[in-house]
Motif scaffolding. Structure first.
Motif, PDB file in Angstrom:
ATOM      1  N   LEU A   1      47.126  49.748  43.406  1.00  0.00           N
ATOM      2  CA  LEU A   1      47.793  48.572  43.974  1.00  0.00           C
ATOM      3  C   LEU A   1      46.858  47.366  43.998  1.00  0.00           C
ATOM      4  O   LEU A   1      47.261  46.241  43.692  1.00  0.00           O
ATOM      5  CB  LEU A   1      48.285  48.890  45.388  1.00  0.00           C
ATOM      6  CG  LEU A   1      49.082  47.786  46.095  1.00  0.00           C
ATOM      7  CD1 LEU A   1      50.331  47.438  45.301  1.00  0.00           C
ATOM      8  CD2 LEU A   1      49.461  48.225  47.511  1.00  0.00           C
ATOM      9  N   ILE A   2      45.595  47.607  44.369  1.00  0.00           N
ATOM     10  CA  ILE A   2      44.616  46.516  44.379  1.00  0.00           C
ATOM     11  C   ILE A   2      44.459  45.930  42.982  1.00  0.00           C
ATOM     12  O   ILE A   2      44.434  44.708  42.794  1.00  0.00           O
ATOM     13  CB  ILE A   2      43.260  47.017  44.917  1.00  0.00           C
ATOM     14  CG1 ILE A   2      43.365  47.312  46.418  1.00  0.00           C
ATOM     15  CG2 ILE A   2      42.151  46.003  44.650  1.00  0.00           C
ATOM     16  CD1 ILE A   2      42.153  48.007  46.989  1.00  0.00           C
ATOM     17  N   ASN A   3      44.363  46.830  41.998  1.00  0.00           N
ATOM     18  CA  ASN A   3      44.208  46.359  40.616  1.00  0.00           C
ATOM     19  C   ASN A   3      45.431  45.582  40.146  1.00  0.00           C
ATOM     20  O   ASN A   3      45.305  44.546  39.477  1.00  0.00           O
ATOM     21  CB  ASN A   3      43.953  47.550  39.688  1.00  0.00           C
ATOM     22  CG  ASN A   3      42.591  48.182  39.919  1.00  0.00           C
ATOM     23  OD1 ASN A   3      41.671  47.517  40.379  1.00  0.00           O
ATOM     24  ND2 ASN A   3      42.461  49.466  39.616  1.00  0.00           N
ATOM     25  N   VAL A   4      46.626  46.097  40.515  1.00  0.00           N
ATOM     26  CA  VAL A   4      47.861  45.393  40.132  1.00  0.00           C
ATOM     27  C   VAL A   4      47.916  44.020  40.782  1.00  0.00           C
ATOM     28  O   VAL A   4      48.270  43.022  40.152  1.00  0.00           O
ATOM     29  CB  VAL A   4      49.102  46.238  40.515  1.00  0.00           C
ATOM     30  CG1 VAL A   4      50.372  45.412  40.391  1.00  0.00           C
ATOM     31  CG2 VAL A   4      49.202  47.472  39.627  1.00  0.00           C
ATOM     32  N   ASN A   5      47.543  43.970  42.082  1.00  0.00           N
ATOM     33  CA  ASN A   5      47.553  42.683  42.786  1.00  0.00           C
ATOM     34  C   ASN A   5      46.574  41.695  42.153  1.00  0.00           C
ATOM     35  O   ASN A   5      46.873  40.502  42.018  1.00  0.00           O
ATOM     36  CB  ASN A   5      47.205  42.877  44.263  1.00  0.00           C
ATOM     37  CG  ASN A   5      48.380  43.423  45.054  1.00  0.00           C
ATOM     38  OD1 ASN A   5      49.526  43.269  44.652  1.00  0.00           O
ATOM     39  ND2 ASN A   5      48.101  44.075  46.170  1.00  0.00           N
ATOM     40  N   LYS A   6      45.399  42.216  41.787  1.00  0.00           N
ATOM     41  CA  LYS A   6      44.422  41.352  41.138  1.00  0.00           C
ATOM     42  C   LYS A   6      44.969  40.812  39.813  1.00  0.00           C
ATOM     43  O   LYS A   6      44.806  39.633  39.494  1.00  0.00           O
ATOM     44  CB  LYS A   6      43.124  42.120  40.876  1.00  0.00           C
ATOM     45  CG  LYS A   6      42.293  42.371  42.126  1.00  0.00           C
ATOM     46  CD  LYS A   6      41.014  43.125  41.792  1.00  0.00           C
ATOM     47  CE  LYS A   6      40.166  43.346  43.039  1.00  0.00           C
ATOM     48  NZ  LYS A   6      38.929  44.119  42.725  1.00  0.00           N
ATOM     49  N   GLU A   7      45.613  41.700  39.057  1.00  0.00           N
ATOM     50  CA  GLU A   7      46.187  41.270  37.776  1.00  0.00           C
ATOM     51  C   GLU A   7      47.295  40.242  37.990  1.00  0.00           C
ATOM     52  O   GLU A   7      47.396  39.250  37.256  1.00  0.00           O
ATOM     53  CB  GLU A   7      46.731  42.481  37.017  1.00  0.00           C
ATOM     54  CG  GLU A   7      45.631  43.429  36.525  1.00  0.00           C
ATOM     55  CD  GLU A   7      46.204  44.721  35.954  1.00  0.00           C
ATOM     56  OE1 GLU A   7      47.451  44.858  35.938  1.00  0.00           O
ATOM     57  OE2 GLU A   7      45.421  45.585  35.521  1.00  0.00           O
TER      58      GLU A   7
ATOM     59  N   ASN B   1      46.835  58.825  48.067  1.00  0.00           N
ATOM     60  CA  ASN B   1      46.992  57.490  48.672  1.00  0.00           C
ATOM     61  C   ASN B   1      45.870  56.552  48.255  1.00  0.00           C
ATOM     62  O   ASN B   1      46.099  55.366  48.003  1.00  0.00           O
ATOM     63  CB  ASN B   1      47.026  57.614  50.201  1.00  0.00           C
ATOM     64  CG  ASN B   1      48.323  58.228  50.694  1.00  0.00           C
ATOM     65  OD1 ASN B   1      49.328  58.218  49.991  1.00  0.00           O
ATOM     66  ND2 ASN B   1      48.303  58.786  51.895  1.00  0.00           N
ATOM     67  N   GLU B   2      44.632  57.106  48.210  1.00  0.00           N
ATOM     68  CA  GLU B   2      43.505  56.282  47.778  1.00  0.00           C
ATOM     69  C   GLU B   2      43.687  55.842  46.325  1.00  0.00           C
ATOM     70  O   GLU B   2      43.392  54.698  45.971  1.00  0.00           O
ATOM     71  CB  GLU B   2      42.200  57.060  47.937  1.00  0.00           C
ATOM     72  CG  GLU B   2      41.773  57.246  49.390  1.00  0.00           C
ATOM     73  CD  GLU B   2      40.521  58.087  49.515  1.00  0.00           C
ATOM     74  OE1 GLU B   2      39.940  58.454  48.463  1.00  0.00           O
ATOM     75  OE2 GLU B   2      40.116  58.390  50.650  1.00  0.00           O
ATOM     76  N   LYS B   3      44.166  56.774  45.506  1.00  0.00           N
ATOM     77  CA  LYS B   3      44.410  56.446  44.100  1.00  0.00           C
ATOM     78  C   LYS B   3      45.457  55.342  43.993  1.00  0.00           C
ATOM     79  O   LYS B   3      45.285  54.372  43.226  1.00  0.00           O
ATOM     80  CB  LYS B   3      44.874  57.696  43.359  1.00  0.00           C
ATOM     81  CG  LYS B   3      45.170  57.479  41.888  1.00  0.00           C
ATOM     82  CD  LYS B   3      45.656  58.760  41.233  1.00  0.00           C
ATOM     83  CE  LYS B   3      46.047  58.520  39.776  1.00  0.00           C
ATOM     84  NZ  LYS B   3      46.582  59.752  39.142  1.00  0.00           N
TER      85      LYS B   3
END
Length: 418
Positions: free
Chosen positions: A165-171, A158-160
């Motif tokens: 997800l955070i990285n995708v959202n940032k992108e 889940n952490e991974k």
């Protein structure tokens, strides 16, 4: 304790064995007994008779209690072992008890026999229960360890996924911002050329050409608004703006000044009641209130004085819980802002979907807009870990209620004087 106790008696003297059995019967103990006198028969009886207790003479012609007890220990059998003898002596008896023998009874004094037998049986039963409990605990502990390992793996996964997800959202946010920003430059040129044509070439154009050019101008203007709204949405998706204890009066006054022309045109009246200071991101809340007020101005009822009411207060958790709101994030008190107007409103079935991006309830030719304004409002409330609800009534206006949790990380200083 079992109803029928199996007593294995190691004794070569028949008279002593009979005397021992009589004493057991006189005590009222329910039992079956087997008398043996040789090592071979003793070992066989351990497997076939399955004794609950062993009563052994100390010394036999070809066998003895010490050897019998060693057999029990070597087989890891937890069977009470009581020596019944008239020649062992106190010193030897104490030594054997230290070695693990359960107890000792003198043949010259059987009065304590039944008491010691009952105690030995009770302790043996308690030992079995204890071992069963330990075994169950081992099984449960093993199951918990397995479950904990699986949970750790799930948490790691889940952490991974959360990091991904955070990285995708940032992108996505970066792509949205860059794309929207880069699109503005060619759009400006398109609008400039349209303006030049409309200024210098309109007289020579056919009616069809004029109509098409006006439609291009409207579409370019709408595209420009859409890009600007997307940029606004990108900005409020970034949550690094600092929290501050904020007086909403100042924010509202700034918005009223910015929208003064439209407010005057719509003859809008503001009723501001008891605004409580709030710990928020002021930059984002300014955008939120601007969007709500702009919506009220846009969707006002023609030829009717527009009344916009804004008020706030603190709800204790018990009061907040009575609202039965879905996804209430935290057990704490809440700061509550109520925003109300008497505009055209909307049907109650749209209370949930009005916050969806690009969602429009009216045709673009009736009311301009991109359908991003309330999505931005919802995103800002999400950034504050809060909740927003809409309560629309067709032709009777709409009420928005905002709830921001009051926590140690997000305190509301109610003692501030404004």
């Amino acid at each position: 304790m079992k109803k029928d106790i199996r007593a294995l008696i190691l004794e070569d003297n028949t008279a002593d064995a009979d005397l021992l059995v009589r004493h057991l019967r006189k005590s009222g103990l329910s039992f079956v007994s087997k008398v043996v006198e040789s090592r071979k028969v003793f070992e066989e009886s351990l497997d076939t008779f399955l004794p609950d207790i062993i009563l052994s003479d100390y010394s036999l012609p070809s066998f003895d209690a010490v050897s019998a007890f060693k057999i029990i220990k070597n087989k890891n059998l937890n069977i009470p072992f009581i020596i019944v003898s008239g020649i062992i002596g106190e010193e030897n008896a104490v030594m054997l008890i230290k070695e693990g023998v359960t107890d000792y009874v003198s043949k010259n004094n059987f009065s304590s026999l039944i008491q010691k037998v009952n105690r030995a049986l009770r302790e043996a039963e308690e030992l079995v229960q204890k071992e069963d409990l330990i075994e169950k605990l081992k099984i449960q502990t093993k199951a918990l360890l397995i479950a904990n390992t699986e949970l750790e793996l799930q948490n790691a996964e889940n952490e991974k996924r959360a990091v991904e997800l955070i990285n995708v959202n940032k992108e996505l946010l970066a792509f949205n911002f860059i794309s929207s920003h880069d699109l503005q430059e060619p759009l400006r040129k398109i609008q400039t050329f349209i303006s030049i044509i409309m200024e210098k070439e309109m007289e020579t154009m056919s009616d069809s050409g004029k109509s098409n050019l006006k439609r291009m101008h409207v579409s370019a203007t709408r595209m420009r608004q859409l890009i600007e709204d997307l940029l606004d949405f990108s900005r409020v998706s970034v949550v690094d703006h600092p929290y501050e204890m904020t007086d909403l009066h100042e924010i509202i006054d700034d918005i009223k000044s910015e929208l003064s022309d439209t407010i005057e045109q719509k003859k809008a009246v503001f009723e501001i009641n008891g605004l409580v200071p709030v710990f928020i991101r002021p930059f984002q809340f300014s955008q939120l209130l601007c969007n709500l007020i702009s919506n009220s101005l846009k969707f006002s009822v023609p030829d009717t004085e527009l009344l916009i009411t804004i008020q706030s207060g603190i709800l204790k958790y018990n009061e907040f819980r009575l609202l039965n709101l879905p996804d209430s994030p935290q057990v704490c008190d809440y700061w509550n802002l109520t925003f109300k107007d008497n505009g055209i409103g909307f049907e109650e079935q749209y209370n949930q979907i009005v916050f969806i991006i690009f969602q429009r309830l009216h045709h673009i030719e009736e009311y301009s807009g991109t359908g991003i304004g309330l999505a931005i409002v919802k995103k800002i409330i999400d950034n504050h870990n809060g909740i927003i609800t809409a309560d629309g009534k067709l032709n009777k206006g709409v009420i928005f209620n905002i709830y921001i949790p009051i926590t140690e990380q997000n305190p509301q200083d109610l003692n501030i004087s404004l």
